[in-house]
Every structure is written in C-alpha cells, then in structure tokens.
Design an enzyme around this catalytic site. Structure first.
Site, PDB file in Angstrom:
ATOM      1  N   ARG A 326       0.933  -1.435  -0.086  1.00 45.69           N
ATOM      2  CA  ARG A 326       0.085  -0.066  -0.169  1.00 45.69           C
ATOM      3  C   ARG A 326       0.831   1.198   0.010  1.00 45.69           C
ATOM      4  O   ARG A 326       2.070   0.961   0.197  1.00 45.69           O
ATOM      5  CB  ARG A 326      -0.991  -0.151   1.311  1.00 45.69           C
ATOM      6  CG  ARG A 326       0.134  -0.085   2.590  1.00 45.69           C
ATOM      7  CD  ARG A 326      -0.957   0.055   3.879  1.00 45.69           C
ATOM      8  NE  ARG A 326      -0.071  -0.441   5.161  1.00 45.69           N
ATOM      9  CZ  ARG A 326       0.761   0.481   5.568  1.00 45.69           C
ATOM     10  NH1 ARG A 326       0.665   1.825   5.226  1.00 45.69           N
ATOM     11  NH2 ARG A 326       1.156   0.082   6.827  1.00 45.69           N
ATOM     12  N   HIS A 581      -0.012  50.615  50.287  1.00 42.77           N
ATOM     13  CA  HIS A 581      -1.155  49.951  49.728  1.00 42.77           C
ATOM     14  C   HIS A 581      -1.658  48.802  50.159  1.00 42.77           C
ATOM     15  O   HIS A 581      -2.695  48.350  50.377  1.00 42.77           O
ATOM     16  CB  HIS A 581      -0.803  49.662  48.150  1.00 42.77           C
ATOM     17  CG  HIS A 581       0.156  48.630  47.874  1.00 42.77           C
ATOM     18  ND1 HIS A 581      -0.378  47.177  47.798  1.00 42.77           N
ATOM     19  CD2 HIS A 581       1.298  48.595  47.609  1.00 42.77           C
ATOM     20  CE1 HIS A 581       0.736  46.620  47.461  1.00 42.77           C
ATOM     21  NE2 HIS A 581       1.792  47.326  47.301  1.00 42.77           N
TER      22      HIS A 581
END
Length: 1185
Positions: A326, A581
C-alpha cells in the site's frame, strides 16, 4: 509524454465554466477510469482526492457517523455515510467491506483506493472490488495474500535468498507456541500482527513474566485494528535502524525503486519522524537494499506502490521485515526528493499504464536534497503520549518555501474524538542539505499554533534538537532509550490563555478576593512630567545616576550605614510600594502599575534612603490574589530603579510566614532575595524575641545585605503602669547592637508612638549609641504620625517613613508632603523637589481610583487606637474580616474584644503574626459571645482558632514576661506540647533537591526562586502556578482590564513581550448551554476571530459528570487517557496485587491496561464495560488489606 497520454490530452472537452473546467474534461486516465472512491478517511483520503482532481477525475468519499464533520467529506465531489447510524462502530465502519463495495458500485466509481490502514492490506476487499467490476488501486489480491501476511512474506524472502530476522516459520495461534519459541531463541522477542502496520498489534517482550499478557494484547489489538488477530514472533534486534525502500511496479513486470527512507525514529513501533534519503548510509548497503527489495517484488509479480522494510543492525547487516502492499504515511518525503507523485503513479498503473508510459524508469529517478516529515498529533508527551480529545480553539499552520502540509481535521472548531488516529497534519520540509531541512522543520513546527488540545510538537522539537538526531544516528528504540527527550519545551500559549481569563471575566466577573465593584477610574492614566531645576523635562527612559545605592554597592553595608549616620539632613523611606497599599488597598496594587511609575520614581526620589517594596504580606498576596510572581516584580523594578536601595520586611525566623520555618529556609531565602535585588533587610520578630531575631539577622548578614534589626513598639511608654517602658526598649537595643547590626529600626505598627515618646526614646538610644543609624516606622491611624516623625528626626533619628500624599494617612504612613513641610528650615530638612513629588503623587491619586474596589470603610483617623492598639495594616483587614463573618455591625464590640484578647494573651507585642492571634481570638469571642472570664473558665473545652493554639504552644516564640498561666496550660491541655525554645530548632532542614525535583515534575524546570517561594508558602505557590498554567502570565494586562468585565467592542492592548502587543476586542457573549453550564465567548485577537468556552459559575448544570480521581489519594485508580472500557478483569471485593490488571481501555485503536497501583482489595468499580471515560476519570477504588 507518450502517444497514448497525448491522445487523451487532445480529446478534452471544452467547458466555459472556469471553476469546473478542470474536472469537466475527460479523465487523464481514459474514459474507463473517471471516478475514484477512497475507502479511507481524513488526511490520506484528501491526499488522493487532490491528485485525482488534477487528473480530471471525480471523487467519492465515505464516512462513518462519527466522521460526519470530518474535512475529507467536504473535499470530495460526493460523499456517502457508511451504513445507518449505530450500525457500525467508528472503526468498524471503515472495515465494512460489503457496504463500501456497494457504495462504490452504486456511485459509479471505476477505481477504489484503499489509502493506508483499515482495508488497505485486506485481500478479500481487493478481490470483492475487482469482482464488482471496479479496479482496486494496489496489488492483486493474490499478492496481498502473499505479502500482506508477514509470515508468508518471510517465506518468500527466504526463498529469494534475502536475509530475515530469526522468527516463527508461520503464524502463532496459541500461547504455548510463543512460549516454545522463547525457550529456543531466548529474549527479547517482538510479537507482531501478521496484517496491518502502524505499530499496532506489536509488543516487545523482555521478561518471561509479561509474555502471556503481551501475546494476548497483541492478538486483541490486531483483531480490533485490522480485523485479523494473527500474529508471529521474531527475535528483537538491539538498536537497529529501520530503512524502507519505496517500490513502484506495473502490470507489465516493470519494477523500480524511488530510493529509501530512514524511519528509525519510532515510539512503540509507530513512526514519529521520517527522513529521505537515509543520512550517511553506506552506498554498498544502500544498493543491496534496493536489489533485495526489487528481487522480492519481482518474485511475487508485484504491481502498484509498495514499501519493502528492512532492519539494519549495528554491524551493517540488513534483514527483511515485510513489504507493505500500500501507500505509506511517509510517502510525502519520497515525493519531495524525487519529484514523483506516487498517488498519481498508483492511479495510472491501476488504469493500465506502464511505468515507462508515465515517464518512470529507473534511470530517470534521482534524488534532490533531503526531506523530513513530522507527524503533528494530539498526543500528550507528558502523559505517556495519551491522545488528547476536545475542540481545537485555535489552529494556525506553518508555510513557506520547502514546507508541505498534508492534513484534514486541523482547523479551528474541529472536534478531536477518541475514535481515530490522533494525527492532525503531516509537516514535510525539503531543502538542499539534511541540516537545512532539519532547521526548516524546527522553524515550521514553531510556527504552528494549536490550542484547545495538547500536541506532540514540544516533544518533536526536543527530538529535532537532540545531538543524536542532528548527527542522523537514531535507532528504533531511541525515544525509549533517551529519557531527556521528555524534558520538554513548554508552549506559553499566551494569547489563548489571556482570552480564557478575559472570557471568564466576561461571564463571571472578577475573581480577585476582596474586590467590591469595579474601578472608579474610567479614563486613561496620565503619566507624570518631571522637570529639572532649570525647567527642562527629564528623560525618564534612563534611570537617574544619583542615589544611595551606588555607595552601598561600592563600599558595602557597614560603610553605607556610616554614611547614613553622618548625613546631616533627614532621610526618608517611601512605603508607597508596599506598606501604604497594604494598609489602604488590601495589598492589591499590581506589578504593572509599579513598573509604570518606576522610571519616574528613580528620578524624583533619588535622594531617598530606600523604597520599601517587598516582603511582608506583598509576597504571598501577589501569588495568592494577584496571580503574580513576587520575584519577577523584584527583578523588573530593580532594573528600572537601580539607584535607590530596595528594602524588604523579614519576619525573623518566620521568613515571610506566620510561624517558624526551618533555619536553612531562612538562609536560602535571604540569599535569593539579595541576588535578585534586595539591599536592606528590615528584620523584626513579632514578640521582640531576640532568639528569633538573631537568626534573621545572621541570615541577612550572610546574604550580604544591610541588616536593619527592628524592634516593635507597643503600648504607651509614657505610662509607668505599662509593660513596655523605656528601660525595656533600651535594653532590647543593647542586645541587638551586640549582634553586629548595621542600622536600628523602630516599628510602631499601630501608630501609638506619641511625639513626646518619640523624643524620649530616640534621645535615650542616641545618647547610648551615638554611631547607630536609627530608622523609625509608624502608621497614621491616630492622626499624629506627622508630628511624631518630625519629633523623631528632631531627637536624632536618621530616617523616617512616609507615603506619597494620595496614599498616606489613616492606617497608612504619614504624608510625604506634610513631613517635608514640617522639617522645612530645620537641620533635618529633606532634599526633594516638591514639584516632582506632586507629579508622582498625581499618578498615585489615579491609582487610588483604579483600586477603589479594595478601599476600606475607614474614612477618618481613630484616636481610639491608643486604647485598642490594633496595627494599621490589621485595622483595615480586621474590619473587612468582621464584615465577612457577619460581625460588621459589631465593630465596636470587636475592638473592645481585641483589648480583652490582648490582655488574655499577656499584653503582647502586636504585629504580624501575633496581631493576627489577638484578632482571631477577638472575633472568636464576639462570634461566640464570650467574655474574658468565659475564655479563662472554659479554656479546656473551647475549640480555639489554630493561631491561638500556635501562640500558646510557642510556635511564634517566647513573649516578654512569659505566657499567662494557667490559661496557657488549660488551652494546650490534651492538645499540644508547649515549646520552651526557638521553634526552628525543632524543625528538620528542608530538602531543596527533593523540592526542586517535585516542582520540576509538576511545573517544569524550577529555579532557586521558585524553591524559595515554595518553602515559604507551598500551597499558595502551587495554586499560583496552576493559575498561570491555565491563564498565563497576566502581569502585563492593564489593571482596568484585569479587574473589570470587558466592554463590548472596546480594544484592549496587552504587551506580552518587548515589541509584541496583542490587540483584543470582546465582540459577543454566547447563550448558556443548559446541558454543560457553559457559554461561548467571542473575541477578535489581532483582527482574527477567536472564541473560548467558559463555565458559567452561576448556572445550574443538567448533566452529571463522572467522578474524577484524586491524584493525592493512593487508592484512586484513574483512566490514563480518554477512551472506551472494553474489558473488566476483576470484580468488586477481589484481592489484587500491585500491577494486576483491573480493566482494559481502548482509545485511538490502541489498548491500554489500567492496573492496580498497589496491592489491596478492590473496594468499588466506577466503570463498566462499554463506558466512555476521559483521562483522569475515576475507574476504581482500592483499599490496603
């Protein structure tokens, strides 16, 4: 061209439609062969269709129900389903011979091309095609019978005098025959399926114990894949090369070769990378391979394309394996180096053409350069190459000169199922030399973008860059023999991960803990403009060259400390980047917003003693809530501000944690901090325990940092009844000076140091230690911090803490501008430009609006702090926690309980983590309506918070004056044993090598910084890394887009790298899928449409998913990959040994065993035969006997 071919060309019909002109002509194969059906799927079907269309043929596709959306169906002129829905299994449909032959006959096909796999080597299929009046594109059924069966092929090779590997003379039907062969020839052996290929139905056996299981699995897999369970056995050669010869033959007996391919790079006998021609193959061996391949082909009267495969051992001896009757997956590389279209040749030969008629004679076949083919699959190399399934979200392929792509289902939106081969595309590269071709392949694979499913691309890239591959010396077990190949390059997948995060944000809103609403800032951020003393604008693209850090780097910590002390004017430390902060905005300011202001800060604050910017809560919060790397923050800011010393907060023997750590962890952490940019270590202990302090001091000193040993200030020193008086503090300073510190820090964390107390304390220390630099830190909770700091400077302090005006006051530090004005005109006048400070402050005023969702509810000063003594940073957090616990309306009671809790604990120094102990106990008392008397009376029965138990046990150190008794004894009674010494002494040293190995296994290559972070916060670090793995590095995403739901059609610009910006636009939100509880979210990314699937966390889901195995539970047995349970081996309640097979899983035409991870009893099964499972699903639960 021959006359026969020319005649066909001259007989073409004319059609005025330019789009159908090519196919409206007569087929170039003649009137008898105008239509071809491809009995296959996906890539190879499309490959045949393309050539057929070039030959003006009509094409027919077939498809299973599961393949109804597959691309090959759309590439054919006609397409037909195989049987009815549910009639065949996904694989069985393509093995349904009669059904396929019927479709071919019914649709008028003249040729049937089998592709590879499925029925390509089935003689019965070829026979039935021919008997139905059509032509099978391949060898005759008789040749397939003789060569497709590998046992028959061996016999033919032996008859032709071609060497073969010793093996069984024929097929092996029974296990006893396999056992007999092994006894005669020994191990290792390989069991092979007689039919088919692709590595399926193959098992290598190296131990007699695994022979029977391997034999059964090979037979079962061969039957499932090829419809034939026949196997045979051969000796297994050690480290051979796999060379195959491409053959082409016609019905007239002409046989030629199209040279060779090196297919040695395999995994589990399945080819991964192929090369043509074979690099550095001896010409004599090459010719011998050609001759033997042609010899066998002529012996069996071979016709059409085929491949003769050989093994080449380390001594240059070759052995015939088989002929594949194949076309091969890797035929593309032969086409590239020879220029021959093998599929076209196949169709011509099937139509009756001879090789000379189509220009294929051996003398005309030559090679040009080298070609390499790589198979891009959806296999996960990190999970044993288990095929991944799911929807492809993004697919972008490679291209360019010398790059060929053969694919099918590789496109965005394609759904990869577990039913078929996992290959997406074959990438073939061709160039003049092997090295150029290799480099071209690497470039091409890097160009690929496949998102939504995992691929093998990282593994293949690693393979292509390995020295053995570069030299062309790979062998068939090279992958299995080379574990370093699995140290993979990780794809960052940054764009799609970003979209995943933005999609989740669009559907579910922000997941950042503590966020209340969305940012108040809606406009673009305006950056400062700094002017020098002459009015000219300062170029901030380069950092300032002024600053204290150069003196520190040039002369060392001792000289730095001396220079600070000799400085005549006052100095400041700016806390805006950390404590400010932390106190006002829950520590939520992100790296990108610090990075943006950093170049300006380098100039405006060049005269600062230091910037407090790291350590303390910022470290774990950055990972835990902001999903950022704190080390990356440090390095990036250090690069932008190289002139001002950076200061961090170190909790003595606790490092950054709330309890003690092993001593070597503290030393290791300080070493990494210094290497990455920290200059000054402000070392404190929450109880002023000199034993704990000494460890942190020594660690900072050994790391090469400036040691700023810090004592924590608490209470009212002016009140003679208070525990902490002047003598206490002066004696503590004496002990610290004896440790060889560079600078003294005084940490007034609650802001209770009154101006008079500041003068008294500083004066006393200055008198006793005139050469000692003094640095004072406070909070402005009571509103007197500016006066206190001015008083401290006046009394002889060298440095005081401030925050930029917009981030000052309340629970933060005193105002920079106010302190500057307070000492203006005095000996301690500060050296800063007011205009530049105002520009910096204007930026932070915008930040205050940007981070407004994290603002506390504290709106004014609180002189009650002199009573409750709650630290500034904690005051904000405690109120937030009280509200979260439903105690928001009882805030006054909470503050009162804080005072009582402090007394119960012995009036301790209150700073993290001891302040948390007081806060936890206070909330515990309010929540349970307990008075101080209740706590004392019921101490043996109350379930105290863990932090309270830690404190009383001594895990935080020894408090001044000792623990309160009998409360301590009663709290610990029956629970814990008290400690009387430094906790770190009792902790085993951390094993850094083991941690590195653990992290590398979980997250890839890990750095020393990763280890240092993990040893401080193991759980937080793992969660952070898991988040990054899912959503990527989000530090460069502007905060507006990080915290807010995206606005429809608003452009987002995200710079993910230098000079690389993503432009993202949110365009649509899909409806809720009630079955899955998910929504599709649609974006434009750099102008391309993209989408992500997001779980709607508010939606109810109709479907019930399978339980997932818990990786941390040794009794849980998980599915190793997605697939179908095809066999259950044991029953519930059965005893199993480690390694016993519990179940068998079939996926992608492979069978995988699910085995017991340890010996025990099978408590329960979570699956039955036929169940579909995903990788990681729970299959069984084991219990130890």
């Amino acid at each position: 061209m021959t006359s026969k071919y020319d005649a066909l060309l001259h007989n073409q019909s004319t059609n005025t439609n330019p789009f159908s002109k090519l196919q409206d002509r007569s087929s170039l194969l003649g009137e008898k062969f105008t239509k071809v059906l491809v009995a296959n799927r996906s890539e190879i079907a499309i490959r045949v269709f393309r050539t057929a269309h070039e030959l003006s043929m009509h094409t027919v596709a077939i498809y299973s129900y599961e393949d109804r959306l597959s691309m090959h169906r759309q590439k054919a002129d006609e397409s037909y389903p195989i049987g009815k829905v549910g009639q065949y299994s996904p694989v069985g449909a393509y093995l349904a011979i009669d059904e396929i032959v019927s479709i071919a006959k019914r649709t008028g096909a003249n040729l049937v091309h089998p592709g590879y796999g499925f029925l390509s080597e089935n003689a019965e299929f070829a026979r039935k095609v021919n008997e139905a009046g059509m032509q099978f594109v391949g060898p005759s059924p008789e040749v397939i019978d003789s060569l497709g069966d590998k046992t028959k092929a061996r016999a033919i090779a032996i008859r032709c005098g071609v060497p073969v590997v010793p093996g069984t003379p024929g097929p092996v039907e029974h296990y006893e025959e396999a056992e007999a062969f092994v006894k005669e020839y020994g191990l290792p052996v390989i069991i092979k399926a007689a039919m088919g290929g692709g590595g399926r139905g193959m098992r290598v056996v190296r131990s007699a114990d695994t022979l029977k299981e391997s034999f059964e699995r090979a037979r079962s897999e061969a039957l499932a894949s090829f419809g034939d369970g026949t196997v045979f056995i051969e000796r297994f050669l050690d480290k051979p090369k796999h060379i195959e010869i491409q053959l082409m033959a016609d019905k007239a007996g002409n046989v030629i070769h199209l040279h060779e391919r090196d297919c040695s790079v395999q995994r589990r006998h399945q080819k991964v990378v192929e090369i043509a021609p074979a690099k550095d193959l001896d010409p004599k061996i090459r010719q011998a391979l050609y001759d033997d391949a042609i010899k066998i082909a002529k012996e069996v009267k071979y016709c059409n394309a085929g491949t003769a495969e050989f093994l080449l051992d380390q001594k240059g001896r070759h052995y015939f394996i088989e002929i594949n009757p194949r076309i091969q997956v890797e035929h593309t590389i032969t086409e590239e180096i020879t220029g021959v279209d093998i599929v076209s040749a196949q169709l011509h030969v099937a139509a009756g053409f001879t090789l000379p008629e189509i220009g294929l004679t051996q003398d005309k076949i030559s090679t040009r350069g080298f070609a390499i083919q790589c198979r891009v699959t959806t296999e996960d190399p990190n999970n044993g190459f288990a095929p991944d399934i799911g929807k492809i979200e993004v697919y972008r392929s490679a291209g360019g000169n010398g790059v060929r792509l053969d694919g099918a289902n590789g496109f965005a939106g394609s759904v990869i199922t577990p039913h078929y081969d996992s290959m997406l595309v074959k990438c073939t590269c061709h160039d003049a030399t092997y090295e150029y071709t290799r480099r071209k392949m690497i470039r091409s694979l890097i160009e690929f973008r496949v998102r939504g499913v995992k691929t093998n691309i990282p593994f293949v890239l690693r393979l292509l860059m390995h020295d053995t591959f570069i030299q062309g010396n790979c062998w068939t077990t090279f992958i299995d023999d080379t574990p370093e190949l699995f140290q993979l390059y990780r794809s960052r997948n940054r764009a799609q991960k970003l979209l995943a995060y933005l999609g989740d944000l669009a559907v579910n809103g922000s997941s950042i803990k503590g966020q209340n609403g969305e940012p108040a800032l809606k406009s673009e951020i305006v950056m400062p403009v700094l002017l020098d003393s002459t009015g000219n604008q300062i170029d901030v693209s380069h950092p300032s060259e002024k600053g204290w850090r150069k003196l520190l780097l040039d002369n060392g910590p001792a000289a730095f400390a001396k220079a600070v002390r000799n400085h005549k004017r006052g100095l400041i430390m700016d806390t805006t980047w950390r404590d400010a902060h932390q106190s006002l905005l829950a520590t939520r300011v992100r790296t990108i917003d610090l990075v943006n202001i950093a170049p300006y800060t380098s100039h405006a604050l060049a005269s600062a003693y230091s910037l407090e910017m790291w350590g303390g809560a910022t470290f774990d919060v950055s990972m835990r809530f902001l999903h950022e790397c704190p080390w990356d923050r440090l390095r990036r800011l250090r690069k932008l501000v190289p002139n001002i010393p950076f200061q961090m907060l170190l909790r003595g023997a606790n490092g950054l944690c709330y309890s003690s750590l092993p001593d070597n962890v503290i030393y290791f952490f300080c070493e990494q901090a210094k290497k990455n940019g920290i200059d000054i270590f402000r070392v404190f202990d929450a109880l002023n325990d000199v034993n704990n302090l000494s460890l942190g001091i020594d660690a900072a000193k050994r790391a090469g940092g400036v040691v700023e040993a810090t004592m924590c200030y608490s209470g009212d020193m002016l009140n003679p009844k208070k525990k902490y008086n002047l003598d206490y503090y002066v004696n503590l300073v004496d002990k610290m000076v004896e440790m060889g510190i560079h600078i003294l820090g005084i940490k007034d964390m609650a802001g209770v140091m009154k101006p008079k107390a500041a003068r008294l304390l500083i004066s006393a220390i200055r008198e006793k230690h005139p050469e000692l630099p003094i640095h004072v830190h406070t909070h402005d909770s009571a509103g007197t911090a500016v006066a206190s700091m001015a008083a401290a400077l006046e009394a002889g302090a060298d440095v005081v803490d401030v925050a930029t005006d917009s981030m000052s006051g309340l629970t933060s530090q005193p105002s920079f501008g106010a302190v500057l004005a307070s000492v203006d005109g005095t000996d301690k006048q500060l050296e800063f430009d007011n205009n530049q400070l105002r520009e910096i402050d204007s930026y932070w005023a915008q930040m205050r609006l940007l981070y407004s969702p994290f603002e506390s509810e504290i709106k004014g000063t609180d002189s009650d702090v002199y009573n409750h003594e709650i630290p500034g940073g904690q005051l904000t957090n405690l109120k937030f926690q009280a509200t979260s616990l439903g105690l928001g309306t009882q805030w006054a009671e909470t503050k009162k309980a804080y005072i009582e809790a402090n007394k119960l604990l012995g009036d301790i120094i209150k700073v993290t983590p001891t302040s948390k102990v007081v806060g936890d106990l206070a909330q515990f008392m309010v929540q349970n309506k307990l008075s101080a008397e209740d706590v004392e009376n019921r101490a043996t029965t109350l379930d105290f918070p863990a932090s309270v138990l830690d404190f009383f046990q001594g895990l935080m150190g020894q408090p001044y004056g000792g623990f309160p008794e009998p409360l301590r004894t009663n709290v610990l009674k029956g629970r814990r044993q008290p400690l009387t010494d430094r906790p770190g002494k009792f902790l085993p040293a951390a094993d850094f090598d083991a941690i590195r190995k653990l992290l590398s296994e979980k997250f890839g290559v890990s750095s020393d910084c990763d280890i240092a972070a993990y040893t401080q916060f193991p759980g937080v670090f793992e969660e952070y890394r898991q988040f990054v793995d899912r959503y990527g590095d989000l530090t460069t995403v502007p905060t507006k887009f990080f915290l807010s739901r995206p606005e429809m059609n608003e452009e987002m610009h995200v710079e993910i790298d230098q000079g690389k910006t993503l432009i993202v636009k949110f365009v649509a939100l899909g409806p809720l899928n009630p079955r899955t509880g998910q929504r599709e979210v649609y974006f434009e990314l750099n102008g391309e449409n993209r989408h992500v699937t997001v779980e709607d966390k508010k939606a109810a889901i109709e479907t019930v998913t399978r339980p997932r195995a818990d990786p941390g539970n040794p009794g849980h047995v998980a599915a190793p990959m997605s697939g179908t349970i095809v066999e259950i081996r044991v029953k519930e309640g059965a005893k199993v040994k480690k390694g016993d097979i519990i179940a068998v899983l079939s996926a992608m035409k492979m069978e995988i065993v699910i085995s017991a991870p340890h010996s025990g009893v099978l408590k329960s099964l979570a699956v039955v035969q036929g169940d579909s499972v995903n990788g990681g699903d729970l299959c069984a639960v084991l219990e130890h006997e």
